[in-house]
Write a protein that holds these residues in place. Structure first.
Motif, mmCIF file in Angstrom:
data_model
loop_
_atom_site.group_PDB
_atom_site.id
_atom_site.type_symbol
_atom_site.label_atom_id
_atom_site.label_comp_id
_atom_site.label_asym_id
_atom_site.label_seq_id
_atom_site.Cartn_x
_atom_site.Cartn_y
_atom_site.Cartn_z
ATOM 1 N N GLY A 1 0.789 -1.219 0.000
ATOM 2 C CA GLY A 1 0.000 0.000 0.000
ATOM 3 C C GLY A 1 0.823 1.273 0.000
ATOM 4 N N ARG A 2 2.101 1.184 -0.320
ATOM 5 C CA ARG A 2 2.975 2.365 -0.305
ATOM 6 C C ARG A 2 3.356 2.777 -1.722
ATOM 7 N N VAL A 3 3.863 4.005 -1.831
ATOM 8 C CA VAL A 3 4.269 4.537 -3.126
ATOM 9 C C VAL A 3 5.597 3.891 -3.519
ATOM 10 N N CYS A 4 5.586 3.153 -4.638
ATOM 11 C CA CYS A 4 6.819 2.502 -5.096
ATOM 12 C C CYS A 4 7.413 3.212 -6.303
ATOM 13 N N ASN A 5 6.603 4.029 -6.989
ATOM 14 C CA ASN A 5 7.078 4.828 -8.127
ATOM 15 C C ASN A 5 6.215 6.075 -8.234
ATOM 16 N N GLU A 6 6.703 7.042 -8.992
ATOM 17 C CA GLU A 6 5.895 8.217 -9.327
ATOM 18 C C GLU A 6 6.079 8.507 -10.808
ATOM 19 N N GLU A 7 4.989 8.921 -11.443
ATOM 20 C CA GLU A 7 5.054 9.302 -12.854
ATOM 21 C C GLU A 7 5.007 10.819 -12.970
ATOM 22 N N ALA A 8 5.953 11.372 -13.718
ATOM 23 C CA ALA A 8 6.021 12.821 -13.911
ATOM 24 C C ALA A 8 5.109 13.232 -15.068
ATOM 25 N N LEU A 9 4.227 14.192 -14.813
ATOM 26 C CA LEU A 9 3.280 14.681 -15.807
ATOM 27 C C LEU A 9 3.352 16.205 -15.855
ATOM 28 N N VAL A 10 3.041 16.792 -16.999
ATOM 29 C CA VAL A 10 3.138 18.251 -17.128
ATOM 30 C C VAL A 10 1.764 18.884 -17.228
ATOM 31 N N ARG A 11 1.671 20.112 -16.705
ATOM 32 C CA ARG A 11 0.473 20.936 -16.850
ATOM 33 C C ARG A 11 0.934 22.344 -17.242
ATOM 34 N N TRP A 12 0.346 22.881 -18.301
ATOM 35 C CA TRP A 12 0.652 24.244 -18.756
ATOM 36 C C TRP A 12 -0.530 25.113 -18.348
ATOM 37 N N ILE A 13 -0.317 25.971 -17.344
ATOM 38 C CA ILE A 13 -1.354 26.912 -16.896
ATOM 39 C C ILE A 13 -0.897 28.292 -17.341
ATOM 40 N N ASP A 14 -1.515 28.789 -18.421
ATOM 41 C CA ASP A 14 -1.043 29.987 -19.091
ATOM 42 C C ASP A 14 -1.702 31.240 -18.504
ATOM 43 N N PRO A 15 -0.947 32.310 -18.280
ATOM 44 C CA PRO A 15 -1.531 33.535 -17.729
ATOM 45 C C PRO A 15 -2.534 34.194 -18.680
ATOM 46 N N GLU A 16 -2.427 33.868 -19.977
ATOM 47 C CA GLU A 16 -3.321 34.475 -20.958
ATOM 48 C C GLU A 16 -4.424 33.525 -21.406
ATOM 49 N N LYS A 17 -4.072 32.246 -21.649
ATOM 50 C CA LYS A 17 -5.021 31.300 -22.227
ATOM 51 C C LYS A 17 -5.538 30.272 -21.237
ATOM 52 N N GLY A 18 -5.071 30.304 -20.014
ATOM 53 C CA GLY A 18 -5.551 29.345 -19.030
ATOM 54 C C GLY A 18 -4.902 27.980 -19.202
ATOM 55 N N HIS A 19 -5.666 26.921 -18.926
ATOM 56 C CA HIS A 19 -5.134 25.557 -18.990
ATOM 57 C C HIS A 19 -5.017 25.085 -20.434
ATOM 58 N N PHE A 20 -3.840 24.569 -20.780
ATOM 59 C CA PHE A 20 -3.640 23.873 -22.045
ATOM 60 C C PHE A 20 -3.750 22.375 -21.780
ATOM 61 N N ALA A 21 -4.536 21.660 -22.574
ATOM 62 C CA ALA A 21 -4.621 20.203 -22.410
ATOM 63 C C ALA A 21 -3.265 19.595 -22.723
ATOM 64 N N PRO A 22 -2.752 18.709 -21.850
ATOM 65 C CA PRO A 22 -1.431 18.101 -22.090
ATOM 66 C C PRO A 22 -1.328 17.432 -23.451
ATOM 67 N N ARG A 23 -2.388 16.725 -23.880
ATOM 68 C CA ARG A 23 -2.341 16.044 -25.170
ATOM 69 C C ARG A 23 -2.159 17.046 -26.309
ATOM 70 N N LYS A 24 -2.786 18.233 -26.161
ATOM 71 C CA LYS A 24 -2.668 19.249 -27.198
ATOM 72 C C LYS A 24 -1.219 19.747 -27.285
ATOM 73 N N ILE A 25 -0.625 19.987 -26.121
ATOM 74 C CA ILE A 25 0.759 20.470 -26.105
ATOM 75 C C ILE A 25 1.682 19.457 -26.770
ATOM 76 N N ILE A 26 1.569 18.191 -26.348
ATOM 77 C CA ILE A 26 2.445 17.144 -26.886
ATOM 78 C C ILE A 26 2.247 17.008 -28.385
ATOM 79 N N SER A 27 0.986 17.054 -28.831
ATOM 80 C CA SER A 27 0.708 16.929 -30.260
ATOM 81 C C SER A 27 1.368 18.050 -31.052
ATOM 82 N N ILE A 28 1.271 19.269 -30.535
ATOM 83 C CA ILE A 28 1.869 20.426 -31.224
ATOM 84 C C ILE A 28 3.384 20.305 -31.268
ATOM 85 N N LEU A 29 3.979 19.947 -30.133
ATOM 86 C CA LEU A 29 5.439 19.848 -30.079
ATOM 87 C C LEU A 29 5.956 18.675 -30.894
ATOM 88 N N ASP A 30 5.195 17.581 -30.909
ATOM 89 C CA ASP A 30 5.575 16.431 -31.729
ATOM 90 C C ASP A 30 5.624 16.816 -33.201
#
Length: 887
Positions: free
Chosen positions: A202-231
């Motif tokens: 029942g303990r944490v054995c790993n952690e997965e790193a995930l990104v969130r883009w919270i923009d001062p002008e546009k608000g939240h960017f969906a992670p999938r959208k960011i990755i798709s654009i950068l890809d």
């Protein structure tokens, strides 16, 4: 060479003769300027051939270049040479006038089908019409490419016009490009961490790193959208390396704060491997940080690997050589999941959340997930279940041996600040001690449903799959025992016989002795000392007798705690029944003992002990249902007696191998050379055949050596193996089914064509024919009544084809295109079936049904199936022309 010739040479593409991009954009700007305000309008096209890589692999690069030139010639025919440009290998862009462009493009698409003698590819065409606004040629190209890309991976020719929605996407893409560096440096992009929980502690054995883009002008960017654009821009590696650097800082801080450090995973995009040497970039950064390589996990999705399997295999091996773990992410999303596992080993396989969400829907989903976990375990990989959201899901996954769980049921994603705040407030789940990871991994791998004794008869319900013996795992320390895991059968058993035990966190050894008995305590301690499995009868002071199997699982290197797996083989709680059991004859007691022991390694029907010198034998029948299999309880001339008996009961197809194999000389030779003799055959029982296995080995006893021969009933095991193979085949078949019509899809047809080609190489006398179909009027129905009506029209047309060609496979290879491979019955009656189909078309033309153009071609010695397809396709277009003239 004159300066003019030199300029021409560097200004044009060597393969097509088209202007290069610099020259093309100059010409396009002049064209758009001249047409500004004119009625004919202006437009930019972007064209992408679908499947060029596979085409080159199949036919060779010379044939690929030939196709490119044929495409160029067709574009010149429609738009002129100076209006076209080849931007990359199989991508073209064109400037033209926009008047009646839709009709012109569909005519172009039709001609695409026939270029290069029919050996061609579908084309995706994106259009930017200047009615949306006057822009530069380069921007118009970008927007037409966005329209082309919006077609997705549909393997058919498609035309899409750039619209307002795509414009928003384009603006988002431009914004991301321009602000990526700022977002990373100014904290708009934050790295969050989602814990992965070890089921066994029942303990944490790993952690997965995930990104969130919270923009001062546009608000939240969906992670999938960011990755798709950068890809798309081939710069996703910048973000992924930024995430790595944040993870390294977090791990160092975690260590400095005195918290256990567990490995963290980062997700890599497919373009990372082509934009830079991502393996080396990660190695350098981890080395410079001082963090151990074992604390960084690389997650790669199936899709990324399938894009270039051989290249990705090499990169994964490089990661391994540097000491990084590699996990397969999103397992199950692809049609080729099992193919990847055959060629590449992964430390951990992450089961896609689409599987997990169906756990509570039905038993079939549970069975599939159980088999996936078993498959991963057999390949030496652990499993992580993604998207766990309920206690029922978590409990089931724990019981079947899924070692790690991830999802919102346990915790939302957290920033590093939130992680440390939770620790200070005492709200944390808690990191596991890395030195105990191997111990808890061994604890969690045990499938508590892997000792099923269900009969799996053909009329049994699926629920019998999880009807198992009560099984549980305890952790034993000097203080006592603690329940770690248990299956449903165990919980049901304990609720009846020892309900007080489930609520106790720790049971002391004194309590064990008082409530369960010293026999169990002694057997448990003996198993802990020598590590050998043991079977013990435990007579409780005021209750019944439990027959237990005990096996040591693992020892915690930090605490010395030992994990034991215990199976309750049988339980007798009636006093009169106890007395009856004690009065049974010795031979019956031995049979039961043998049965219980061998239930863990094989379902033995009977066992013989034969003297290797005299051939005198003693028999014990363990399952009286099969009394007719055995010999007498004791006798001589063992091998000849068994062979004579076998002549009567061995399946007729297996008698030859049985008679030749079951000789004393052969058995002793196999034992001496291999350690054991083994023979799988079929025997007849009550008029039905069953799979059995005969095994023999030599053992040393007090009175000398003995040959021990066992007959094992493997019928249910073989049936399960056959059923498992059937399920895998069924899963593959599902991947080959067209979702709209239920017939086979384009992927299935490619496989069928390849198999036929292989048969043609060995047999030129094959008899088969191809029938190619194309539905008339689908575009008109879609435009007039919508795509739902179009889908109904396609299904109706498919049904019409299937009814006529009832004995042949039907494939949907495009939007309104079908093909049938006619063999045997349909091949022999092909002329009659074609006439029947023509009559059906005439009837439908009169009464308003689906009209379908058909072309048929028989195989007449062609070298490849594609040549037969070309002939059938040409006939189909002739029929289509005829049908239009009849309308």
């Amino acid at each position: 060479m004159s300066m003019e010739q030199y300029n021409n040479k560097i200004g044009y593409d060597h393969l097509t003769g088209f202007p290069d991009m610099k020259r093309f954009f100059e010409l396009a700007e002049d064209f758009f300027e001249d047409n500004a305000g004119c009625d004919i309008g202006s437009a930019m096209l972007f064209m992408d051939l679908c499947g060029m890589k596979a085409f080159n692999q199949r036919y060779g690069y010379t044939e690929g270049d030939k196709l490119i030139r044929e495409v160029a010639n067709l574009l010149v025919k429609h738009f002129g040479k100076e209006s076209c440009c080849r931007t990359t290998a199989d991508h073209f862009t064109v400037y033209t006038y926009s008047k009646e462009l839709g009709n012109r493009l569909w005519e172009l698409v039709k001609e695409f089908r026939n270029i290069n003698s029919g050996r061609t590819l579908p084309v995706r065409i994106g259009v930017y019409d200047f009615k949306l606004g006057r822009v530069k040629a380069s921007t118009a190209t970008d927007r037409s490419k966005i329209a082309s890309d919006s077609c997705g991976n549909i393997f058919e020719s498609t035309v899409r016009f750039f619209d307002a929605k795509m414009l928003n996407k384009f603006e988002d893409r431009s914004y991301v490009f321009q602000n990526l560096e700022t977002a990373m440096t100014d904290g708009w992009i934050k790295v969050y961490y989602q814990p992965i929980i070890r089921t066994s502690n029942g303990r944490v054995c790993n952690e997965e790193a995930l990104v969130r883009w919270i923009d001062p002008e546009k608000g939240h960017f969906a992670p999938r959208k960011i990755i798709s654009i950068l890809d798309e821009a081939k710069i996703a590696y910048k973000l992924d390396l930024f995430v790595l650097e944040q993870v390294l800082k977090k791990l160092k801080r975690q260590s400095e704060e005195g918290l256990y450090v567990v490995p963290n995973s980062i997700n890599l995009s497919g373009t990372d491997f082509y934009s830079c040497d991502i393996v080396e970039e990660i190695r350098k950064r981890v080395d410079n940080s001082g963090v151990d390589h074992g604390n960084i996990i690389i997650e790669i999705t199936e899709r990324v690997i399938l894009d270039d399997k051989d290249y990705m295999m090499a990169q994964i091996e490089r990661f391994r050589k540097h000491g990084f773990s590699v996990w397969l992410d999103d397992f199950g999303k692809s049609n080729s999941s099992t193919n990847i596992l055959q060629q590449i080993h992964f430390d951990v396989i992450k089961l896609d959340e689409s599987f997990i969400s169906k756990i509570e829907e039905n038993e079939r989903s549970k069975i599939i997930i159980t088999e996936l976990v078993r498959l991963a375990s057999g390949l030496g990989s652990e499993t992580v279940a993604e998207g766990v959201e309920t206690s029922e899901q978590a409990e089931f996954l724990d019981e079947i041996g899924c070692t790690r769980l991830q999802g919102y049921y346990f915790c939302d994603v957290l920033t590093i600040e939130q992680i440390f705040k939770r620790y200070k407030e005492g709200k944390q789940i808690g990191f596991e001690n890395p030195k105990e990871s191997e111990y808890y991994s061994a604890l969690g791998k045990v499938n508590l449903y892997d000792m099923s004794f269900s009969s799996y008869g053909e009329h049994e319900k699926l629920g019998s799959y999880f009807n198992t013996m009560p099984m549980f795992i305890i952790e034993v320390s000097d203080d006592g025992t603690k329940l770690a895991r248990g299956n449903k059968s165990f919980r049901d058993f304990t609720n009846i016989h020892h309900p007080e035990m489930l609520s106790k966190r720790l049971i002391t050894k004194a309590e064990i002795k008082d409530n369960i008995g010293s026999d169990f305590l002694n057997a448990m301690e003996q198993c802990i000392r020598d590590g050998k499995p043991t079977i013990v009868d435990v007579r409780e002071s005021d209750k019944g007798v439990a027959h237990l199997f005990i096996r040591r699982i693992a020892i915690n290197p930090e605490t010395g705690v030992v994990a034991l797996a215990i199976v309750i083989l049988s339980y007798i709680d009636n006093d009169l029944e106890l007395k009856h059991k004690e009065a049974l004859e010795r031979i019956e007691q031995e049979r039961k003992t043998y049965s219980r022991i061998t239930a863990l390694s094989g379902n033995y029907i009977c066992i013989y002990s034969a003297d290797p010198e005299t051939d005198h034998f003693v028999q014990v029948v363990l399952d009286k249902r099969f009394n007719d299999v055995g010999l007498s309880e004791e006798g001589d001339d063992f091998y000849n007696q068994v062979r004579e008996k076998g002549k009567k009961i061995v399946h007729v197809e297996d008698k030859g191998v049985f008679i030749s194999s079951f000789t004393k000389e052969n058995i002793l030779y196999e034992i001496e050379s291999k350690g054991v003799f083994s023979l799988r055959i079929r025997m007849m029982f009550n008029g039905e055949s069953r799979f059995i296995c005969i095994r023999a080995a030599k053992i040393e006893e007090d009175d000398g050596p003995h040959i021990i021969v066992g007959i094992i009933d493997e019928h249910e095991q073989v049936k399960k193996e056959m059923e498992y193979a059937r399920k895998l085949t069924a899963a593959k078949n599902i991947a080959n089914i067209d979702a709209l019509t239920g017939v086979k899809n384009k992927h299935a047809y490619i496989e069928a064509e390849e198999q036929l080609d292989e048969r043609l190489r060995n047999n030129k006398d094959l008899e088969f024919a191809l029938a190619v179909f194309d539905l008339n009027g689908l575009k008109k129905i879609n435009d007039t009544f919508g795509h739902q009506a179009g889908d109904r029209y396609i299904r109706e047309g498919c049904s019409q084809i299937c009814k006529v060609f009832q004995h042949s496979p039907v494939f949907r290879i495009g939007g309104d295109e079908f093909v049938v491979i006619a063999m045997n019955h349909d091949y022999r009656n092909l002329d009659a079936l074609s006439a029947k189909f023509s009559a059906l078309n005439e009837k439908n033309m009169e009464y308003g049904g689906v009209v379908i153009a058909m072309g048929v071609a028989r195989f007449h010695g062609e070298s490849k199936v594609s040549e037969v397809f070309k002939k059938a396709d040409d006939c189909m277009y002739e029929n289509k022309k005829y049908l239009k003239e009849c309308e």
